[in-house]
Motif scaffolding. Sequence first.
Motif, PDB file in Angstrom:
ATOM      1  N   ALA A  84      22.116  27.222   2.652  1.00  0.00           N
ATOM      2  CA  ALA A  84      21.950  25.929   3.312  1.00  0.00           C
ATOM      3  C   ALA A  84      20.481  25.510   3.395  1.00  0.00           C
ATOM      4  CB  ALA A  84      22.567  25.986   4.710  1.00  0.00           C
ATOM      5  N   ASP A  85      19.578  26.475   3.404  1.00  0.00           N
ATOM      6  CA  ASP A  85      18.160  26.159   3.506  1.00  0.00           C
ATOM      7  C   ASP A  85      17.480  26.050   2.144  1.00  0.00           C
ATOM      8  OD1 ASP A  85      18.122  28.764   2.667  1.00  0.00           O
ATOM      9  OD2 ASP A  85      16.862  29.520   4.310  1.00  0.00           O
TER      10      ASP A  85
ATOM     11  N   MET B 280      24.061  20.548  11.643  1.00  0.00           N
ATOM     12  CA  MET B 280      23.646  20.842  10.267  1.00  0.00           C
ATOM     13  C   MET B 280      24.653  21.783   9.625  1.00  0.00           C
ATOM     14  SD  MET B 280      20.057  22.530   8.955  1.00  0.00           S
ATOM     15  CE  MET B 280      20.563  24.240   8.942  1.00  0.00           C
ATOM     16  N   SER B 281      25.054  21.460   8.424  1.00  0.00           N
ATOM     17  CA  SER B 281      26.009  22.315   7.721  1.00  0.00           C
ATOM     18  C   SER B 281      25.335  23.609   7.270  1.00  0.00           C
ATOM     19  CB  SER B 281      26.541  21.585   6.499  1.00  0.00           C
ATOM     20  OG  SER B 281      27.306  22.453   5.703  1.00  0.00           O
ATOM     21  N   MET B 282      26.082  24.692   7.355  1.00  0.00           N
ATOM     22  CA  MET B 282      25.591  25.980   6.849  1.00  0.00           C
ATOM     23  C   MET B 282      26.212  26.312   5.501  1.00  0.00           C
ATOM     24  SD  MET B 282      23.391  26.858   9.015  1.00  0.00           S
ATOM     25  CE  MET B 282      23.068  28.537   8.456  1.00  0.00           C
ATOM     26  N   SER B 283      26.813  25.323   4.880  1.00  0.00           N
ATOM     27  CA  SER B 283      27.533  25.572   3.630  1.00  0.00           C
ATOM     28  C   SER B 283      26.593  26.024   2.529  1.00  0.00           C
ATOM     29  CB  SER B 283      28.249  24.301   3.181  1.00  0.00           C
ATOM     30  OG  SER B 283      29.226  23.929   4.106  1.00  0.00           O
ATOM     31  N   TRP B 284      27.180  26.745   1.593  1.00  0.00           N
ATOM     32  CA  TRP B 284      26.460  27.159   0.392  1.00  0.00           C
ATOM     33  C   TRP B 284      26.821  26.237  -0.756  1.00  0.00           C
ATOM     34  CZ3 TRP B 284      27.502  33.159   0.124  1.00  0.00           C
ATOM     35  CH2 TRP B 284      26.837  33.776   1.189  1.00  0.00           C
ATOM     36  N   THR B 285      25.896  26.130  -1.695  1.00  0.00           N
ATOM     37  CA  THR B 285      26.123  25.365  -2.911  1.00  0.00           C
ATOM     38  C   THR B 285      26.346  26.325  -4.077  1.00  0.00           C
ATOM     39  OG1 THR B 285      24.763  23.543  -2.139  1.00  0.00           O
ATOM     40  CG2 THR B 285      25.066  23.721  -4.517  1.00  0.00           C
TER      41      THR B 285
END
Length: 74
Positions: free
Chosen positions: A65-66, A1-6
């Motif tokens: 990410a969540d 799962m990616s932990m990237s931010w948007t």
Amino acid sequence: MSMSWTIAVDGKACLGSGMCAGARPDVFALDGAHARVLADPVEPDEGLLDVADSCPAAAIVVTGADGTELAPRD
Ligand code: SF4
């Protein structure tokens, strides 16, 4: 799962100050009267929270990410 931010900019709220693009030209550019996002998603980066907090229009929203809204912070 990616932990990237948007990263998102509300173009209607943006005042076109250019502060974000000046601070982080790797992520934001001033496109005419409004900023746009160049890099999305991004790796977690505390500095981007500071940029979002500093936007005079609170037009920059950083989402984790969540799905939690991380900035702007109150
Ligand atoms: S700092 Fe905020 S108001 Fe200024 S250009 Fe960026 S998004 Fe727009």
